[in-house]
Design an enzyme around this catalytic site. Structure first.
Site, PDB file in Angstrom:
ATOM      1  N   ASP A  23       0.843  -1.192   0.000  1.00  0.00           N
ATOM      2  CA  ASP A  23       0.000   0.000   0.000  1.00  0.00           C
ATOM      3  C   ASP A  23       0.879   1.243   0.000  1.00  0.00           C
ATOM      4  O   ASP A  23       2.018   1.228   0.464  1.00  0.00           O
ATOM      5  CB  ASP A  23      -0.966   0.007   1.191  1.00  0.00           C
ATOM      6  CG  ASP A  23      -0.398  -0.638   2.445  1.00  0.00           C
ATOM      7  OD1 ASP A  23       0.832  -0.843   2.508  1.00  0.00           O
ATOM      8  OD2 ASP A  23      -1.169  -0.937   3.356  1.00  0.00           O
TER       9      ASP A  23
ATOM     10  N   CYS B  62       1.495   4.766   9.457  1.00  0.00           N
ATOM     11  CA  CYS B  62       1.190   3.340   9.463  1.00  0.00           C
ATOM     12  C   CYS B  62       2.297   2.532   8.790  1.00  0.00           C
ATOM     13  O   CYS B  62       2.153   1.342   8.560  1.00  0.00           O
ATOM     14  CB  CYS B  62      -0.152   3.072   8.780  1.00  0.00           C
ATOM     15  SG  CYS B  62      -0.958   1.548   9.312  1.00  0.00           S
TER      16      CYS B  62
ATOM     17  N   HIS C  32       3.628   2.719   5.696  1.00  0.00           N
ATOM     18  CA  HIS C  32       3.540   2.320   4.297  1.00  0.00           C
ATOM     19  C   HIS C  32       4.814   2.669   3.524  1.00  0.00           C
ATOM     20  O   HIS C  32       5.074   2.092   2.465  1.00  0.00           O
ATOM     21  CB  HIS C  32       2.325   2.952   3.626  1.00  0.00           C
ATOM     22  CG  HIS C  32       1.021   2.466   4.168  1.00  0.00           C
ATOM     23  ND1 HIS C  32      -0.195   2.839   3.641  1.00  0.00           N
ATOM     24  CD2 HIS C  32       0.724   1.624   5.201  1.00  0.00           C
ATOM     25  CE1 HIS C  32      -1.177   2.260   4.328  1.00  0.00           C
ATOM     26  NE2 HIS C  32      -0.626   1.523   5.280  1.00  0.00           N
TER      27      HIS C  32
ATOM     28  N   GLU D  70      -5.860   3.190   3.592  1.00  0.00           N
ATOM     29  CA  GLU D  70      -6.352   3.753   4.845  1.00  0.00           C
ATOM     30  C   GLU D  70      -7.817   4.181   4.764  1.00  0.00           C
ATOM     31  O   GLU D  70      -8.531   4.196   5.761  1.00  0.00           O
ATOM     32  CB  GLU D  70      -5.490   4.953   5.265  1.00  0.00           C
ATOM     33  CG  GLU D  70      -4.034   4.620   5.547  1.00  0.00           C
ATOM     34  CD  GLU D  70      -3.848   3.768   6.785  1.00  0.00           C
ATOM     35  OE1 GLU D  70      -4.848   3.490   7.490  1.00  0.00           O
ATOM     36  OE2 GLU D  70      -2.707   3.361   7.055  1.00  0.00           O
TER      37      GLU D  70
ATOM     38  N   HIS E 126       2.408  -6.252   6.653  1.00  0.00           N
ATOM     39  CA  HIS E 126       2.132  -5.030   7.403  1.00  0.00           C
ATOM     40  C   HIS E 126       3.171  -4.924   8.501  1.00  0.00           C
ATOM     41  O   HIS E 126       3.480  -5.908   9.158  1.00  0.00           O
ATOM     42  CB  HIS E 126       0.728  -5.040   8.007  1.00  0.00           C
ATOM     43  CG  HIS E 126       0.233  -3.655   8.303  1.00  0.00           C
ATOM     44  ND1 HIS E 126       0.839  -2.834   9.231  1.00  0.00           N
ATOM     45  CD2 HIS E 126      -0.782  -2.936   7.773  1.00  0.00           C
ATOM     46  CE1 HIS E 126       0.210  -1.677   9.262  1.00  0.00           C
ATOM     47  NE2 HIS E 126      -0.770  -1.706   8.382  1.00  0.00           N
TER      48      HIS E 126
ATOM     49  N   HIS F  34      -0.450   4.296  13.484  1.00  0.00           N
ATOM     50  CA  HIS F  34      -1.266   5.513  13.403  1.00  0.00           C
ATOM     51  C   HIS F  34      -0.845   6.553  14.435  1.00  0.00           C
ATOM     52  O   HIS F  34      -1.532   7.553  14.628  1.00  0.00           O
ATOM     53  CB  HIS F  34      -2.766   5.214  13.523  1.00  0.00           C
ATOM     54  CG  HIS F  34      -3.317   4.435  12.377  1.00  0.00           C
ATOM     55  ND1 HIS F  34      -4.650   4.462  12.001  1.00  0.00           N
ATOM     56  CD2 HIS F  34      -2.723   3.596  11.486  1.00  0.00           C
ATOM     57  CE1 HIS F  34      -4.846   3.682  10.960  1.00  0.00           C
ATOM     58  NE2 HIS F  34      -3.679   3.138  10.622  1.00  0.00           N
TER      59      HIS F  34
END
Length: 384
Positions: free
Chosen positions: A75, A100, A102, A134, A161, A356
């Site tokens: 992502d 996050c 990415h 997101e 992730h 986050h």
């Protein structure tokens, strides 16, 4: 260009960290990705920017003797978070941050792509740089807009992730659900306003909302198997304008989290039943809006995930950790409902922060360790 080395990948990661962009606005990120990929050996690569999703990017690596097409997804979007890390390479876009991780995800994918551009894989490899994870359900949009067709259709899909709770470079995974599915809940109760002194002439939506909220709290405790897990959180309630006027409208906003799509659908139905019952009981209109989008549970394919875990466990250079499911959401779940595959964690060793968070600062040593583990797995997978 040869395969990206550690110094180069750190510079790439830091530049990506400086230019975060929100969902479907990832134009600068997209151009930078194209610039980096253009320097790779092009003999085996087919690059595609789908017009129906213009910040997405597909790169197909042609295999020597392909038996399948293995998809790898990363992502590319960021969050509306004001960075507070104090890093020299902190976000240059006010109010937006890769909170996050990415930027880590993209860097891993770029280095893997650089390796296979120089070392032709056995199978076809499809790298999918996905916008709008997101928000806006980028994975679902990609699927529904027909991006994965023809030679760009994967037979199986993998993605990672980052996880600040795991040691830098560790690989985490589990059979079953890795991430919960999520659904936005919006409820509007519409009654009749009036003077606080004459309730008999009005129809109070605050009272009805209070009853509904309490009933919703029983859904998980009395409608869901206790050995499974689900969450309903009602985080926002808005009603009325002044203390001595009965409110004619109350709005409740919340979220559902469930570990399987079947569970989420069951919770959805219970909410529909309760809202209909409150409407009849209080003689008012109750509107329920459920919006799941592409945020389905990330349910790992049993066979492929067992194979992935076995490889990571047997690799002496990999710190493999079996993890528990998380109630956070991830739109890769929608793609895993359409293509068999596996999502896993890459530890980034920042236990004082969380995803986050405005202070998230992944350990960059995790990147090369993660790349080596994933590269080894992909090569092993192509030998089966």
């Amino acid at each position: 260009m040869t395969v990206l080395n550690e110094e180069e990948l750190i510079l790439i990661r830091r530049h990506l960290h400086e230019i975060p962009e929100l969902a479907l606005q990832e134009k600068q990120t997209h151009q930078y990705l194209l610039k980096i990929i253009a320097d790779f050996k092009q003999d085996y690569l087919t690059i595609k920017t789908p017009p129906q999703l213009p910040t997405a990017l597909l790169v197909l690596v042609k295999g020597k003797n392909p038996q399948r097409t293995i998809g790898y997804r990363t992502d590319i979007d960021a969050l509306p978070v004001t960075e507070q890390t104090g890093l020299k390479f902190a976000s240059k876009h006010p109010g937006i941050m890769h909170a996050c991780g990415h930027d880590i995800h993209m860097t891993v994918a770029l280095v893997l792509l650089s390796y296979f551009s120089e070392n032709q894989p056995q199978d076809n490899l499809l790298f999918f740089f996905q916008p709008a994870e997101e928000s806006e359900s980028g994975g679902k949009q990609a699927y529904e807009k027909g991006i994965f067709t023809g030679k760009f259709k994967p037979d199986e899909f993998y993605g990672l992730h980052d996880n600040p709770e795991l040691p830098a470079g560790a690989i985490g995974c589990r059979l079953g659900t890795l991430f919960a599915g999520t659904t936005e809940v919006n409820i509007d109760l519409i009654g009749k306003g009036g003077h606080a002194a004459f309730p008999q002439n009005a129809n109070d939506t605050v009272v009805a909302a209070a009853s509904l909220i309490m009933q919703i709290q029983t859904v998980i405790s009395r409608s869901i198997d206790p050995i499974q897990s689900g969450v309903i959180t009602l985080g926002k309630v808005r009603a009325g304008t002044i203390r001595n006027v009965i409110a004619d409208h109350t709005r409740i906003e919340g979220t559902i989290r469930g570990l399987t799509q079947q569970m989420i659908l069951k919770i959805d139905q219970r909410l529909k039943d309760l809202c209909a019952g409150i409407g009849r009981s209080y003689n008012m209109e109750v509107k329920l809006d459920l919006n799941q989008g592409g945020y389905w549970p990330v349910e790992n394919n049993p066979e492929l995930t067992k194979n992935f875990i076995q490889y990571m466990k047997n690799n002496p250079d990999v710190n493999f950790i079996e993890t528990k499911p998380k109630m956070t959401g991830e739109d890769f779940g929608f793609l895993l409902a359409k293509f068999p595959g596996t999502m896993f964690w890459l530890g980034v060793g920042d236990p004082n922060s969380q995803l986050h968070s405005a202070t998230l600062n992944p350990d960059e040593k995790s990147i090369e360790r993660g790349i080596n583990a994933i590269k080894g797995f992909l090569i092993a997978r192509m030998e089966k």
